[in-house]
Scaffold this motif. Structure first.
Motif, PDB file in Angstrom:
ATOM      1  N   ALA A  40       9.772   4.898 -11.811  1.00  0.00           N
ATOM      2  CA  ALA A  40       9.194   5.351 -10.548  1.00  0.00           C
ATOM      3  C   ALA A  40       8.634   6.765 -10.626  1.00  0.00           C
ATOM      4  N   THR A  41       8.785   7.440 -11.784  1.00  0.00           N
ATOM      5  CA  THR A  41       8.267   8.801 -11.942  1.00  0.00           C
ATOM      6  C   THR A  41       7.537   8.930 -13.275  1.00  0.00           C
ATOM      7  N   LEU A  42       6.669   9.907 -13.349  1.00  0.00           N
ATOM      8  CA  LEU A  42       6.010  10.242 -14.604  1.00  0.00           C
ATOM      9  C   LEU A  42       7.005  10.939 -15.524  1.00  0.00           C
ATOM     10  N   SER A  43       6.633  11.083 -16.779  1.00  0.00           N
ATOM     11  CA  SER A  43       7.526  11.717 -17.751  1.00  0.00           C
ATOM     12  C   SER A  43       7.808  13.173 -17.411  1.00  0.00           C
ATOM     13  N   ASP A  44       6.911  13.809 -16.622  1.00  0.00           N
ATOM     14  CA  ASP A  44       7.129  15.206 -16.254  1.00  0.00           C
ATOM     15  C   ASP A  44       7.954  15.340 -14.974  1.00  0.00           C
ATOM     16  N   GLY A  45       8.459  14.202 -14.464  1.00  0.00           N
ATOM     17  CA  GLY A  45       9.320  14.237 -13.292  1.00  0.00           C
ATOM     18  C   GLY A  45       8.604  14.073 -11.969  1.00  0.00           C
ATOM     19  N   ARG A  46       7.272  14.031 -11.981  1.00  0.00           N
ATOM     20  CA  ARG A  46       6.540  13.856 -10.730  1.00  0.00           C
ATOM     21  C   ARG A  46       6.593  12.392 -10.291  1.00  0.00           C
ATOM     22  N   PRO A  47       6.706  12.116  -8.989  1.00  0.00           N
ATOM     23  CA  PRO A  47       6.731  10.727  -8.526  1.00  0.00           C
ATOM     24  C   PRO A  47       5.351  10.078  -8.650  1.00  0.00           C
ATOM     25  N   LEU A  48       5.344   8.798  -8.880  1.00  0.00           N
ATOM     26  CA  LEU A  48       4.083   8.057  -8.927  1.00  0.00           C
ATOM     27  C   LEU A  48       3.570   7.827  -7.512  1.00  0.00           C
ATOM     28  N   LEU A  49       2.305   8.136  -7.283  1.00  0.00           N
ATOM     29  CA  LEU A  49       1.716   7.931  -5.964  1.00  0.00           C
ATOM     30  C   LEU A  49       1.676   6.451  -5.594  1.00  0.00           C
ATOM     31  N   ASN A  50       1.495   5.604  -6.583  1.00  0.00           N
ATOM     32  CA  ASN A  50       1.298   4.190  -6.279  1.00  0.00           C
ATOM     33  C   ASN A  50       2.539   3.344  -6.512  1.00  0.00           C
ATOM     34  N   LEU A  51       3.728   3.976  -6.557  1.00  0.00           N
ATOM     35  CA  LEU A  51       4.963   3.227  -6.707  1.00  0.00           C
ATOM     36  C   LEU A  51       6.082   4.017  -6.038  1.00  0.00           C
ATOM     37  N   PHE A  52       6.547   3.533  -4.889  1.00  0.00           N
ATOM     38  CA  PHE A  52       7.559   4.269  -4.140  1.00  0.00           C
ATOM     39  C   PHE A  52       8.261   3.313  -3.172  1.00  0.00           C
ATOM     40  N   VAL A  53       9.385   3.760  -2.636  1.00  0.00           N
ATOM     41  CA  VAL A  53      10.092   3.016  -1.603  1.00  0.00           C
ATOM     42  C   VAL A  53       9.751   3.648  -0.260  1.00  0.00           C
ATOM     43  N   ASP A  54       9.290   2.843   0.694  1.00  0.00           N
ATOM     44  CA  ASP A  54       8.864   3.400   1.978  1.00  0.00           C
ATOM     45  C   ASP A  54      10.045   3.533   2.944  1.00  0.00           C
ATOM     46  N   ALA A  55       9.741   4.005   4.151  1.00  0.00           N
ATOM     47  CA  ALA A  55      10.786   4.257   5.142  1.00  0.00           C
ATOM     48  C   ALA A  55      11.492   2.973   5.573  1.00  0.00           C
ATOM     49  N   GLY A  56      10.824   1.835   5.396  1.00  0.00           N
ATOM     50  CA  GLY A  56      11.428   0.556   5.752  1.00  0.00           C
ATOM     51  C   GLY A  56      12.312  -0.029   4.670  1.00  0.00           C
ATOM     52  N   GLY A  57      12.443   0.694   3.538  1.00  0.00           N
ATOM     53  CA  GLY A  57      13.288   0.209   2.459  1.00  0.00           C
ATOM     54  C   GLY A  57      12.652  -0.849   1.593  1.00  0.00           C
ATOM     55  N   GLU A  58      11.324  -0.878   1.556  1.00  0.00           N
ATOM     56  CA  GLU A  58      10.623  -1.832   0.694  1.00  0.00           C
ATOM     57  C   GLU A  58       9.932  -1.083  -0.440  1.00  0.00           C
ATOM     58  N   LEU A  59       9.875  -1.709  -1.606  1.00  0.00           N
ATOM     59  CA  LEU A  59       9.172  -1.137  -2.754  1.00  0.00           C
ATOM     60  C   LEU A  59       7.679  -1.362  -2.562  1.00  0.00           C
ATOM     61  N   VAL A  60       6.896  -0.295  -2.681  1.00  0.00           N
ATOM     62  CA  VAL A  60       5.461  -0.364  -2.422  1.00  0.00           C
ATOM     63  C   VAL A  60       4.688  -0.129  -3.712  1.00  0.00           C
ATOM     64  N   TYR A  61       3.775  -1.052  -4.011  1.00  0.00           N
ATOM     65  CA  TYR A  61       2.832  -0.896  -5.123  1.00  0.00           C
ATOM     66  C   TYR A  61       1.434  -0.802  -4.528  1.00  0.00           C
ATOM     67  N   GLN A  62       0.670   0.203  -4.956  1.00  0.00           N
ATOM     68  CA  GLN A  62      -0.713   0.331  -4.507  1.00  0.00           C
ATOM     69  C   GLN A  62      -1.623   0.344  -5.720  1.00  0.00           C
ATOM     70  N   ALA A  63      -2.712  -0.393  -5.637  1.00  0.00           N
ATOM     71  CA  ALA A  63      -3.595  -0.574  -6.788  1.00  0.00           C
ATOM     72  C   ALA A  63      -4.520   0.620  -6.965  1.00  0.00           C
ATOM     73  N   ARG A  64      -3.956   1.719  -7.425  1.00  0.00           N
ATOM     74  CA  ARG A  64      -4.748   2.918  -7.682  1.00  0.00           C
ATOM     75  C   ARG A  64      -4.080   3.707  -8.797  1.00  0.00           C
ATOM     76  N   TYR A  65      -4.816   4.602  -9.402  1.00  0.00           N
ATOM     77  CA  TYR A  65      -4.234   5.495 -10.397  1.00  0.00           C
ATOM     78  C   TYR A  65      -3.446   6.599  -9.701  1.00  0.00           C
ATOM     79  N   ASP A  66      -2.565   7.227 -10.451  1.00  0.00           N
ATOM     80  CA  ASP A  66      -1.875   8.398  -9.945  1.00  0.00           C
ATOM     81  C   ASP A  66      -2.886   9.545  -9.822  1.00  0.00           C
ATOM     82  N   ARG A  67      -2.646  10.440  -8.879  1.00  0.00           N
ATOM     83  CA  ARG A  67      -3.546  11.585  -8.705  1.00  0.00           C
ATOM     84  C   ARG A  67      -3.336  12.583  -9.852  1.00  0.00           C
ATOM     85  N   CYS A  68      -4.420  13.056 -10.425  1.00  0.00           N
ATOM     86  CA  CYS A  68      -4.350  14.048 -11.499  1.00  0.00           C
ATOM     87  C   CYS A  68      -4.747  15.418 -10.960  1.00  0.00           C
TER      88      CYS A  68
END
Length: 223
Positions: free
Chosen positions: A46-74
């Motif tokens: 769920a995070t990059l190797s540098d410890g930053r969270p992935l923008l397109n992979l996270f758990v939302d406030a409703g407790g669901e795992l969210v995948y979004q079809a985009r690259y991480d922000r650079c």
């Protein structure tokens, strides 16, 4: 002691409950935090190797795992690798299994934008020592092995013959573990995505209730 009818009934109920305990234990979820109530505890990716969270992979406030079809922000000055190609970040969990038959299920609902090649959610079960990526002999690139099952994001409407968002569904994969060992469950989007800064809408998939249980025969309730 004289056994009265109520006492006999109580004893029978207790015996029935005791007999059902092994079966219930066998059907317990073998995955840690399969409902994501503890964010991504127990899962990797769920995070990059540098410890930053992935923008397109996270758990939302409703407790669901969210995948979004985009690259991480650079950020300015970042290496091109920060765009993560293939884009689909993979969440994974390793679990020790004994040889036998298992059932993996997950609940999925979608928001398909009909733009780009993302049209499915991939689930992959790796045997002990099995690689996720293999080298393509023609190109030399390492590519992800095909999924064991997919949950559709977009489907063809039989009436309009057009792509529409797939309805919510619980998907189930039944597989055999050939030997005792550590198996890895991978969850990820299929295909490649697009950069965040294009402004194009992107497909979104919500995943919840990921459950892994062993399938036992009737005469083996606690297999």
């Amino acid at each position: 002691m004289r056994l009265t009818a109520p006492l006999l009934s109580a004893l029978a109920l207790a015996a029935s409950l005791a007999a059902s305990l092994p079966a219930q234990a066998a059907k317990a979820n073998l995955l840690v935090n399969g409902d994501f109530s503890a964010d991504t505890t127990g899962w990797s990716g769920a995070t990059l190797s540098d410890g930053r969270p992935l923008l397109n992979l996270f758990v939302d406030a409703g407790g669901e795992l969210v995948y979004q079809a985009r690259y991480d922000r650079c950020e300015p000055g970042d290496q091109p690798a920060c765009k993560q190609y293939p884009m689909s970040p993979l969440l994974s969990q390793a679990v020790t299994l004994t040889a036998g038959t298992y059932k993996l299920s997950w609940y999925q609902h979608n928001d398909g934008k009909q733009i780009g090649p993302i049209n499915a959610f991939d689930v992959r079960v790796l045997d002990p020592g099995e690689p996720l990526y293999v080298q393509d002999p023609a190109t030399g690139y390492y590519v992800r092995t095909p999924p064991d099952m997919q949950g559709e994001i977009l489907v063809i409407d039989p009436v309009t013959n057009r792509w529409v968002t797939a309805p919510p569904a619980t998907h189930t994969l039944k597989f055999k573990a050939p030997v005792d060992g550590v198996y890895t469950i991978y969850l990820g989007l299929h295909g490649v995505g697009r950069l965040v800064d294009t402004g194009l809408p992107y497909d979104t998939v919500w995943i919840d209730q990921v459950k892994l249980s062993k399938v036992c025969k009737k005469n083996q309730p606690a297999c």
